[in-house]
Design a protein around this motif. Structure first.
Motif, PDB file in Angstrom:
ATOM      1  N   ALA A 135       0.820  -1.208   0.000  1.00 40.65           N
ATOM      2  CA  ALA A 135       0.000   0.000   0.000  1.00 40.65           C
ATOM      3  C   ALA A 135       0.859   1.264   0.000  1.00 40.65           C
ATOM      4  CB  ALA A 135      -0.925   0.003   1.217  1.00 40.65           C
ATOM      5  N   ARG A 136       2.157   1.105   0.250  1.00 37.30           N
ATOM      6  CA  ARG A 136       3.062   2.253   0.387  1.00 37.30           C
ATOM      7  C   ARG A 136       4.072   2.361  -0.740  1.00 37.30           C
ATOM      8  NH1 ARG A 136       0.645   5.641   3.877  1.00 37.30           N
ATOM      9  NH2 ARG A 136      -0.009   4.594   5.791  1.00 37.30           N
ATOM     10  N   ILE A 137       4.214   1.313  -1.546  1.00 37.92           N
ATOM     11  CA  ILE A 137       5.232   1.323  -2.589  1.00 37.92           C
ATOM     12  C   ILE A 137       4.577   1.052  -3.945  1.00 37.92           C
ATOM     13  CG2 ILE A 137       7.056   0.591  -1.015  1.00 37.92           C
ATOM     14  CD1 ILE A 137       6.800  -2.223  -2.095  1.00 37.92           C
ATOM     15  N   GLY A 138       5.231   1.449  -5.014  1.00 40.45           N
ATOM     16  CA  GLY A 138       4.665   1.278  -6.341  1.00 40.45           C
ATOM     17  C   GLY A 138       5.173   0.033  -7.028  1.00 40.45           C
ATOM     18  N   MET A 139       4.798  -1.135  -6.522  1.00 39.11           N
ATOM     19  CA  MET A 139       5.260  -2.388  -7.113  1.00 39.11           C
ATOM     20  C   MET A 139       4.402  -2.746  -8.327  1.00 39.11           C
ATOM     21  SD  MET A 139       5.534  -6.193  -5.393  1.00 39.11           S
ATOM     22  CE  MET A 139       6.811  -5.682  -4.232  1.00 39.11           C
ATOM     23  N   PRO A 140       4.995  -2.929  -9.490  1.00 38.80           N
ATOM     24  CA  PRO A 140       4.214  -3.301 -10.673  1.00 38.80           C
ATOM     25  C   PRO A 140       3.392  -4.575 -10.429  1.00 38.80           C
ATOM     26  CG  PRO A 140       6.458  -2.709 -11.296  1.00 38.80           C
ATOM     27  CD  PRO A 140       6.434  -2.788  -9.795  1.00 38.80           C
ATOM     28  N   ASN A 141       2.228  -4.621 -11.029  1.00 45.77           N
ATOM     29  CA  ASN A 141       1.325  -5.781 -10.990  1.00 45.77           C
ATOM     30  C   ASN A 141       0.593  -5.959  -9.662  1.00 45.77           C
ATOM     31  OD1 ASN A 141       2.282  -6.441 -13.604  1.00 45.77           O
ATOM     32  ND2 ASN A 141       3.964  -7.619 -12.713  1.00 45.77           N
ATOM     33  N   SER A 142       0.788  -5.049  -8.716  1.00 47.68           N
ATOM     34  CA  SER A 142       0.166  -5.211  -7.397  1.00 47.68           C
ATOM     35  C   SER A 142      -0.965  -4.214  -7.148  1.00 47.68           C
ATOM     36  CB  SER A 142       1.222  -5.060  -6.294  1.00 47.68           C
ATOM     37  OG  SER A 142       1.631  -3.706  -6.162  1.00 47.68           O
ATOM     38  N   ALA A 143      -1.417  -3.510  -8.179  1.00 46.48           N
ATOM     39  CA  ALA A 143      -2.336  -2.386  -7.981  1.00 46.48           C
ATOM     40  C   ALA A 143      -3.594  -2.770  -7.208  1.00 46.48           C
ATOM     41  CB  ALA A 143      -2.723  -1.774  -9.326  1.00 46.48           C
ATOM     42  N   ILE A 144      -4.239  -3.868  -7.581  1.00 47.82           N
ATOM     43  CA  ILE A 144      -5.493  -4.237  -6.933  1.00 47.82           C
ATOM     44  C   ILE A 144      -5.244  -4.683  -5.503  1.00 47.82           C
ATOM     45  CG2 ILE A 144      -7.419  -5.866  -6.983  1.00 47.82           C
ATOM     46  CD1 ILE A 144      -7.259  -5.803 -10.027  1.00 47.82           C
ATOM     47  N   TYR A 145      -4.261  -5.527  -5.308  1.00 52.38           N
ATOM     48  CA  TYR A 145      -3.911  -5.982  -3.962  1.00 52.38           C
ATOM     49  C   TYR A 145      -3.520  -4.801  -3.080  1.00 52.38           C
ATOM     50  CZ  TYR A 145      -1.107  -8.179  -0.269  1.00 52.38           C
ATOM     51  OH  TYR A 145      -0.565  -8.564   0.957  1.00 52.38           O
ATOM     52  N   ALA A 146      -2.663  -3.919  -3.600  1.00 50.47           N
ATOM     53  CA  ALA A 146      -2.197  -2.772  -2.831  1.00 50.47           C
ATOM     54  C   ALA A 146      -3.355  -1.857  -2.447  1.00 50.47           C
ATOM     55  CB  ALA A 146      -1.148  -1.995  -3.621  1.00 50.47           C
ATOM     56  N   ALA A 147      -4.284  -1.643  -3.367  1.00 54.68           N
ATOM     57  CA  ALA A 147      -5.427  -0.779  -3.072  1.00 54.68           C
ATOM     58  C   ALA A 147      -6.304  -1.376  -1.981  1.00 54.68           C
ATOM     59  CB  ALA A 147      -6.246  -0.552  -4.343  1.00 54.68           C
ATOM     60  N   SER A 148      -6.448  -2.706  -1.981  1.00 55.93           N
ATOM     61  CA  SER A 148      -7.258  -3.345  -0.937  1.00 55.93           C
ATOM     62  C   SER A 148      -6.607  -3.187   0.434  1.00 55.93           C
ATOM     63  CB  SER A 148      -7.479  -4.824  -1.261  1.00 55.93           C
ATOM     64  OG  SER A 148      -6.311  -5.602  -1.063  1.00 55.93           O
ATOM     65  N   LYS A 149      -5.283  -3.200   0.468  1.00 56.91           N
ATOM     66  CA  LYS A 149      -4.587  -3.023   1.739  1.00 56.91           C
ATOM     67  C   LYS A 149      -4.592  -1.554   2.177  1.00 56.91           C
ATOM     68  CE  LYS A 149      -3.467  -7.301   2.539  1.00 56.91           C
ATOM     69  NZ  LYS A 149      -3.968  -8.027   3.731  1.00 56.91           N
ATOM     70  N   ALA A 150      -4.552  -0.638   1.212  1.00 61.20           N
ATOM     71  CA  ALA A 150      -4.682   0.779   1.547  1.00 61.20           C
ATOM     72  C   ALA A 150      -6.045   1.050   2.177  1.00 61.20           C
ATOM     73  CB  ALA A 150      -4.493   1.630   0.295  1.00 61.20           C
ATOM     74  N   ALA A 151      -7.058   0.329   1.719  1.00 60.07           N
ATOM     75  CA  ALA A 151      -8.392   0.479   2.308  1.00 60.07           C
ATOM     76  C   ALA A 151      -8.375   0.113   3.788  1.00 60.07           C
ATOM     77  CB  ALA A 151      -9.394  -0.400   1.561  1.00 60.07           C
ATOM     78  N   LEU A 152      -7.595  -0.893   4.157  1.00 59.71           N
ATOM     79  CA  LEU A 152      -7.520  -1.289   5.565  1.00 59.71           C
ATOM     80  C   LEU A 152      -6.857  -0.204   6.414  1.00 59.71           C
ATOM     81  CD1 LEU A 152      -6.502  -5.071   5.356  1.00 59.71           C
ATOM     82  CD2 LEU A 152      -8.781  -4.081   5.666  1.00 59.71           C
ATOM     83  N   ILE A 153      -5.860   0.460   5.856  1.00 59.75           N
ATOM     84  CA  ILE A 153      -5.203   1.544   6.593  1.00 59.75           C
ATOM     85  C   ILE A 153      -6.202   2.661   6.878  1.00 59.75           C
ATOM     86  CG2 ILE A 153      -3.371   3.286   6.490  1.00 59.75           C
ATOM     87  CD1 ILE A 153      -1.805   1.274   4.709  1.00 59.75           C
ATOM     88  N   SER A 154      -7.049   2.961   5.906  1.00 60.85           N
ATOM     89  CA  SER A 154      -8.101   3.960   6.105  1.00 60.85           C
ATOM     90  C   SER A 154      -9.117   3.482   7.137  1.00 60.85           C
ATOM     91  CB  SER A 154      -8.784   4.254   4.773  1.00 60.85           C
ATOM     92  OG  SER A 154      -9.868   5.147   4.945  1.00 60.85           O
TER      93      SER A 154
END
Length: 244
Positions: A135-154
């Motif tokens: 959720a904090r780094i721009g790893m290619p191919n992880s956009a959907i997973y990363a966004a779901s984890k960013a939702a948890l931080i919120s």
């Protein structure tokens, strides 16, 4: 230490990896541990956990669990919302099904589990959500997973604001690369998986993957009375990967 003597805790996805290590750590400090797992999964017999079959995306099942605990007059002192999925795809290859499946498990499932458990949270209860440094780094191919984890931080912030009147608080632990069975489920053959692991390890300042037990120790800290002044916060445990 026995910080959780006579306490009841719930760990979702508690049959392997970080979930299992955390369940064992809670038990070692005196807690009665309830673990959830997908139907058909088992925990080792000598752990003595109370096992509840529950898919992380099953909202109806989550409500049934909350109702069962309420009917039995049981209260939860700590909850580790750990269960989730990690599937990766490029912007070109990502599908609506992958989006719905990922958010349905990682974000929607977590939100409605907490909703279902709210009536059975003990005064001063702690909820810890399992996030990710993705959720904090721009790893290619992880956009959907990363966004779901960013939702948890919120969610840790907004749900803390709602739950504080009843003395409960929500925080996030965000692991970096950890040696768990998750890496064996990414769909790579053995040689490719080894290459990927070596590449990732090279990006970690400490030069190694973390262990499930290191994440578990942070979850227990956030769940214990010693952290009562920590609310709506994310603790990153990644060997410096996203920090240095």
């Amino acid at each position: 230490m026995s910080r959780f003597a006579n306490k009841t805790v719930l760990v979702t996805g508690g049959t392997s990896g970080i979930g299992l290590a955390t369940a064992r750590a809670f038990a070692a400090e005196g807690a009665h541990v309830i673990v959830t797992a997908r139907p058909g999964r088992k925990v080792e017999a000598d752990d003595g956990f109370e096992l509840v079959p529950l898919d992380a995306a099953d909202v109806i099942g989550a409500r049934a669990l909350g109702a069962h605990l309420a009917a039995a007059g049981r209260k939860l002192d700590a909850v580790f919302v750990n269960a989730g999925i990690a599937e990766f795809a490029s912007l070109t290859d990502a599908t609506e099904d992958l989006w719905d499946r990922t958010f349905g498990t990682n974000a929607r499932g977590a939100f409605f589990l907490i909703q279902a458990l709210r009536p059975v949270l003990a005064q001063g209860a702690s909820i810890v959500l399992n996030g990710s440094i993705n959720a904090r780094i721009g790893m290619p191919n992880s956009a959907i997973y990363a966004a779901s984890k960013a939702a948890l931080i919120s969610l840790a912030k907004t749900l803390s604001a709602e739950l504080l009147p009843q003395g409960a608080r929500v925080n996030v632990v965000s692991p970096g690369p950890v040696t768990t069975p998750l890496y064996g489920k990414l769909g790579f053959d053995a040689d490719t998986l080894k290459q990927v692991a070596t590449q990732i390890q090279g990006q970690i300042p400490l030069g190694r993957f973390g262990t499930p037990e290191e994440i578990a120790s942070t979850v227990l800290h956030l769940s214990a009375p010693e952290s009562a002044f920590i609310v709506g916060t994310e603790i990153i445990v990644d060997g410096g990967m996203s920090q240095l």
